[in-house]
Write a protein that holds these residues in place. Structure first.
Motif, mmCIF file in Angstrom:
data_model
loop_
_atom_site.group_PDB
_atom_site.id
_atom_site.type_symbol
_atom_site.label_atom_id
_atom_site.label_comp_id
_atom_site.label_asym_id
_atom_site.label_seq_id
_atom_site.Cartn_x
_atom_site.Cartn_y
_atom_site.Cartn_z
ATOM 1 N N TYR A 160 0.841 -1.190 0.000
ATOM 2 C CA TYR A 160 0.000 0.000 0.000
ATOM 3 C C TYR A 160 0.882 1.248 0.000
ATOM 4 O O TYR A 160 2.071 1.199 0.310
ATOM 5 N N ALA A 161 0.278 2.371 -0.367
ATOM 6 C CA ALA A 161 0.999 3.647 -0.393
ATOM 7 C C ALA A 161 1.218 4.133 1.031
ATOM 8 O O ALA A 161 0.359 3.976 1.902
ATOM 9 N N LEU A 162 2.383 4.727 1.253
ATOM 10 C CA LEU A 162 2.751 5.201 2.582
ATOM 11 C C LEU A 162 2.457 6.681 2.744
ATOM 12 O O LEU A 162 2.574 7.467 1.793
ATOM 13 N N ASP A 163 2.108 7.048 3.954
ATOM 14 C CA ASP A 163 2.038 8.450 4.331
ATOM 15 C C ASP A 163 3.474 8.988 4.363
ATOM 16 O O ASP A 163 4.346 8.437 5.050
ATOM 17 N N LEU A 164 3.748 10.054 3.609
ATOM 18 C CA LEU A 164 5.133 10.504 3.437
ATOM 19 C C LEU A 164 5.795 10.966 4.733
ATOM 20 O O LEU A 164 6.963 10.633 4.972
ATOM 21 N N PRO A 165 5.123 11.735 5.599
ATOM 22 C CA PRO A 165 5.770 12.083 6.878
ATOM 23 C C PRO A 165 6.104 10.851 7.718
ATOM 24 O O PRO A 165 7.170 10.788 8.343
ATOM 25 N N TRP A 166 5.209 9.851 7.730
ATOM 26 C CA TRP A 166 5.483 8.611 8.460
ATOM 27 C C TRP A 166 6.695 7.898 7.855
ATOM 28 O O TRP A 166 7.566 7.410 8.578
ATOM 29 N N PHE A 167 6.746 7.852 6.536
ATOM 30 C CA PHE A 167 7.863 7.198 5.867
ATOM 31 C C PHE A 167 9.181 7.895 6.187
ATOM 32 O O PHE A 167 10.193 7.239 6.459
ATOM 33 N N ALA A 168 9.173 9.219 6.186
ATOM 34 C CA ALA A 168 10.395 9.960 6.485
ATOM 35 C C ALA A 168 10.908 9.642 7.886
ATOM 36 O O ALA A 168 12.122 9.534 8.108
ATOM 37 N N GLU A 169 10.013 9.458 8.824
ATOM 38 C CA GLU A 169 10.398 9.179 10.206
ATOM 39 C C GLU A 169 10.880 7.745 10.392
ATOM 40 O O GLU A 169 11.725 7.473 11.246
ATOM 41 N N HIS A 170 10.358 6.813 9.578
ATOM 42 C CA HIS A 170 10.621 5.392 9.795
ATOM 43 C C HIS A 170 11.516 4.758 8.731
ATOM 44 O O HIS A 170 11.784 3.555 8.807
#
Length: 204
Positions: free
Chosen positions: A106-116
């Motif tokens: 699935y597509a990721l939330d970009l702020p969440w991806f940046a943090e993780h």
């Protein structure tokens, strides 16, 4: 339709009116203090499945440094049903890990991806970057999702527990909030992850 407890013609015994129904909660692991940590596995729910077994949790907590002290006040680990947009939860001594959606990409939330993103790289999660203006997609496998549930979600919720245990009255679930729990998870993950790979193998 109104919702209320209807009582009809309660009996009388020894001059006292008797309650027709007993609305008191029966003893149970979700709302009673336990003498030792309980691990409970609930039905995953439609569209979800469990990736974790009770023994996976037992093996994992054995890897956590100073577990005996960290687990004080923790009554229950729940392998809970799946919930949209929720990986885990914590509520006054009960730590929940939600069942995993059957859809593994699935597509990721970009702020969440940046943090993780560093953590995801360490567990070998496959990321597909569509380029500027397009979605970043994650393609989970059972083993990368299991590593995420244990080495991040579990530790994040344990952070909420640690936060609560440092409050005087032990009533607030997490006075310092999500940022504290995330930092707690990332700090503890540095100590746990290599042990995890040794016990469970590197995710494939």
């Amino acid at each position: 339709m109104s919702r209320f407890y209807r009582k009809t013609a309660p009996g009388v015994r020894n001059g006292r009116v008797q309650k027709q129904n007993n609305w008191a909660l029966s003893p149970g692991v979700y709302y009673n203090t336990q003498t030792r940590l309980v691990i409970d596995r609930r039905k995953p729910g439609e569209g979800y499945r469990h990736l974790l077994l009770k023994r996976d949790v037992e093996r994992f907590i054995a890897l956590i440094p100073n577990w005996g002290a960290l687990a004080v006040g923790l009554d229950l680990v729940s392998l809970d049903c799946g919930r949209r947009g929720c990986d885990g939860w914590y509520n006054r001594g009960v730590l929940g890990i939600c069942a995993w959606p059957k859809e593994m990409s699935y597509a990721l939330d970009l702020p969440w991806f940046a943090e993780h993103r560093r953590f995801l790289a360490r567990i070998g999660a496959r990321i597909e970057d569509g380029g500027p203006g397009r979605d970043v997609t994650i393609h989970w496998t059972d083993s990368t999702a299991r590593a995420y549930q244990l080495c991040h979600v579990f530790l994040h919720e344990l952070g909420h527990h640690a936060d609560r245990m440092h409050t005087r009255m032990k009533k607030d679930n997490g006075p310092r909030g999500e940022d504290f729990a995330e930092d707690y998870a990332f700090d503890l993950e540095r100590e746990v992850l290599e042990r995890y790979f040794g016990e469970f193998g590197f995710p494939a």
